[in-house]
Write a protein that holds these residues in place. Structure first.
Motif, PDB file in Angstrom:
ATOM      1  N   LEU A  44       0.844  -1.212   0.000  1.00 38.75           N
ATOM      2  CA  LEU A  44       0.000   0.000   0.000  1.00 38.75           C
ATOM      3  C   LEU A  44       0.878   1.261   0.000  1.00 38.75           C
ATOM      4  CD1 LEU A  44      -2.702  -1.152   2.608  1.00 38.75           C
ATOM      5  CD2 LEU A  44      -2.813  -1.293   0.109  1.00 38.75           C
ATOM      6  N   ILE A  45       1.694   1.366  -1.019  1.00 43.09           N
ATOM      7  CA  ILE A  45       2.662   2.470  -1.128  1.00 43.09           C
ATOM      8  C   ILE A  45       1.937   3.807  -1.277  1.00 43.09           C
ATOM      9  CG2 ILE A  45       4.457   3.449  -2.614  1.00 43.09           C
ATOM     10  CD1 ILE A  45       5.285   0.522  -3.242  1.00 43.09           C
ATOM     11  N   GLU A  46       2.425   4.806  -0.553  1.00 43.61           N
ATOM     12  CA  GLU A  46       1.855   6.159  -0.601  1.00 43.61           C
ATOM     13  C   GLU A  46       2.928   7.177  -1.000  1.00 43.61           C
ATOM     14  OE1 GLU A  46      -0.140   7.005   3.068  1.00 43.61           O
ATOM     15  OE2 GLU A  46      -1.262   5.126   3.041  1.00 43.61           O
ATOM     16  N   ASP A  47       2.480   8.377  -1.346  1.00 46.43           N
ATOM     17  CA  ASP A  47       3.402   9.438  -1.773  1.00 46.43           C
ATOM     18  C   ASP A  47       4.516   9.666  -0.755  1.00 46.43           C
ATOM     19  OD1 ASP A  47       1.706   9.740  -3.897  1.00 46.43           O
ATOM     20  OD2 ASP A  47       0.870  11.668  -3.264  1.00 46.43           O
ATOM     21  N   ASP A  48       5.694   9.997  -1.273  1.00 43.75           N
ATOM     22  CA  ASP A  48       6.849  10.439  -0.465  1.00 43.75           C
ATOM     23  C   ASP A  48       7.474   9.339   0.396  1.00 43.75           C
ATOM     24  OD1 ASP A  48       6.481  13.176  -1.344  1.00 43.75           O
ATOM     25  OD2 ASP A  48       4.803  13.279   0.054  1.00 43.75           O
ATOM     26  N   GLU A  49       7.148   8.089   0.122  1.00 45.72           N
ATOM     27  CA  GLU A  49       7.710   7.022   0.951  1.00 45.72           C
ATOM     28  C   GLU A  49       9.053   6.523   0.416  1.00 45.72           C
ATOM     29  OE1 GLU A  49       3.985   5.060   3.306  1.00 45.72           O
ATOM     30  OE2 GLU A  49       4.490   4.131   1.382  1.00 45.72           O
ATOM     31  N   HIS A  50       9.823   5.956   1.334  1.00 45.10           N
ATOM     32  CA  HIS A  50      11.114   5.336   1.001  1.00 45.10           C
ATOM     33  C   HIS A  50      10.938   3.825   1.111  1.00 45.10           C
ATOM     34  CE1 HIS A  50      15.787   5.524   1.572  1.00 45.10           C
ATOM     35  NE2 HIS A  50      15.429   4.793   0.541  1.00 45.10           N
ATOM     36  N   ILE A  51      11.153   3.129  -0.003  1.00 42.98           N
ATOM     37  CA  ILE A  51      10.918   1.690  -0.103  1.00 42.98           C
ATOM     38  C   ILE A  51      12.257   0.954  -0.138  1.00 42.98           C
ATOM     39  CG2 ILE A  51       9.701  -0.116  -1.408  1.00 42.98           C
ATOM     40  CD1 ILE A  51       7.909   2.323  -0.722  1.00 42.98           C
ATOM     41  N   LEU A  52      12.371  -0.123   0.622  1.00 40.89           N
ATOM     42  CA  LEU A  52      13.546  -0.990   0.555  1.00 40.89           C
ATOM     43  C   LEU A  52      13.126  -2.353   0.026  1.00 40.89           C
ATOM     44  CD1 LEU A  52      16.545  -1.739   1.216  1.00 40.89           C
ATOM     45  CD2 LEU A  52      15.728  -2.454   3.474  1.00 40.89           C
ATOM     46  N   GLU A  53      13.871  -2.840  -0.981  1.00 39.51           N
ATOM     47  CA  GLU A  53      13.689  -4.219  -1.448  1.00 39.51           C
ATOM     48  C   GLU A  53      14.953  -5.002  -1.114  1.00 39.51           C
ATOM     49  OE1 GLU A  53      12.506  -6.983  -5.276  1.00 39.51           O
ATOM     50  OE2 GLU A  53      12.948  -4.867  -5.634  1.00 39.51           O
ATOM     51  N   ILE A  54      14.780  -6.137  -0.469  1.00 38.83           N
ATOM     52  CA  ILE A  54      15.898  -7.003  -0.113  1.00 38.83           C
ATOM     53  C   ILE A  54      15.967  -8.135  -1.129  1.00 38.83           C
ATOM     54  CG2 ILE A  54      16.841  -8.542   1.647  1.00 38.83           C
ATOM     55  CD1 ILE A  54      15.234  -6.797   3.710  1.00 38.83           C
ATOM     56  N   GLY A  55      17.060  -8.170  -1.901  1.00 34.09           N
ATOM     57  CA  GLY A  55      17.198  -9.154  -2.975  1.00 34.09           C
ATOM     58  C   GLY A  55      16.494  -8.686  -4.234  1.00 34.09           C
ATOM     59  N   HIS A  56      16.971  -7.574  -4.808  1.00 36.88           N
ATOM     60  CA  HIS A  56      16.252  -6.940  -5.928  1.00 36.88           C
ATOM     61  C   HIS A  56      16.411  -7.672  -7.257  1.00 36.88           C
ATOM     62  CE1 HIS A  56      20.148  -5.413  -7.247  1.00 36.88           C
ATOM     63  NE2 HIS A  56      20.322  -4.827  -6.069  1.00 36.88           N
ATOM     64  N   GLY A  57      17.384  -8.585  -7.374  1.00 33.90           N
ATOM     65  CA  GLY A  57      17.614  -9.236  -8.668  1.00 33.90           C
ATOM     66  C   GLY A  57      17.947  -8.197  -9.726  1.00 33.90           C
ATOM     67  N   ASN A  58      17.409  -8.361 -10.938  1.00 34.03           N
ATOM     68  CA  ASN A  58      17.704  -7.358 -11.971  1.00 34.03           C
ATOM     69  C   ASN A  58      16.769  -6.147 -11.904  1.00 34.03           C
ATOM     70  OD1 ASN A  58      15.305  -8.072 -13.264  1.00 34.03           O
ATOM     71  ND2 ASN A  58      16.283  -9.168 -14.942  1.00 34.03           N
TER      72      ASN A  58
END
Length: 216
Positions: A44-58
């Motif tokens: 549920l991503i909202e404006d101005d957020e900082h997202i981290l993905e662990i294991g992004h692949g390509n």
């Protein structure tokens, strides 16, 4: 596939290397895309957020993530130098919104309470010290943040020929128990099913996976 080939596939699924790793990365992005997009939707991503993905692949899915709200910042971490380089190359257009970080797989190289949302897809099988790593995720997640952990269920994973090589598999109850040993307090389980093409051949397989929404 022969046993040696399955072992190489398993090694590259854990940590893609070289030309074979690039090929595996493309295949993983294709076969995992529905799991990835389901995870991203659950955040549920909202404006101005900082997202981290662990294991992004390509990170072939980055455009989709950044299109979900305004003024987002994305950070991806991976243990694979091959995937780190591929992700940077494939996502040149998003340099102003995205960072990729190479790390050793145990300590997240970020300050406490950095991220609004964190997610990871099909990486938990390779965590050396899962409770410690969950506590690392807890540490870098903001107090009101959301962590989404997505994984193939044990009964499905055990049908795959390559998972005998250094995969740690979990049922829903085993994963619940694992998370309960960490600092995290709340979780919600959602089960999903889909038909996908096999990673080790051309046959179609029925995948059962779980999306865990975890909160402090």
């Amino acid at each position: 596939m022969e046993k040696d080939e399955l072992k190489i596939l398993a090694q590259n699924l854990a940590n893609p290397q070289g030309e074979k790793g690039v090929e595996i990365g493309e295949m993983m992005n294709a076969t995992n895309i529905s799991m990835t997009l389901e995870s991203v939707k659950t955040l549920l991503i909202e404006d101005d957020e900082h997202i981290l993905e662990i294991g992004h692949g390509n990170a072939g899915h980055l455009k989709n993530i950044l299109s979900r709200a305004q003024n987002l910042k994305y950070t991806g971490v991976d243990i694979s130098e091959t995937m780190y380089n591929e992700a940077k190359k494939l996502n040149k257009d998003f340099e102003s919104h995205a960072d990729f970080v190479l790390y050793e797989g145990k300590k997240l190289p970020f300050e406490d309470k950095t991220f609004d949302k964190i997610f990871t897809v099909n990486t938990v099988y390779f965590w050396e010290n899962p409770v410690e790593f969950l506590n690392e995720i807890y540490r870098v997640l903001k107090n009101d943040g959301t962590f989404v952990l997505t994984f193939g269920q044990r009964k499905f994973m055990e049908t795959l020929p390559f998972t005998e090589f250094n995969f740690t598999m979990y049922s829903n109850s085993e994963m619940e128990e694992l998370v309960s040993k960490s600092h995290f307090k709340r979780m919600k389980i959602s089960e999903k099913e889909e038909d996908i093409q096999s990673k080790s051949g051309n046959e179609t397989i029925h995948r059962i996976y779980t999306v865990l929404t975890i909160k402090k």
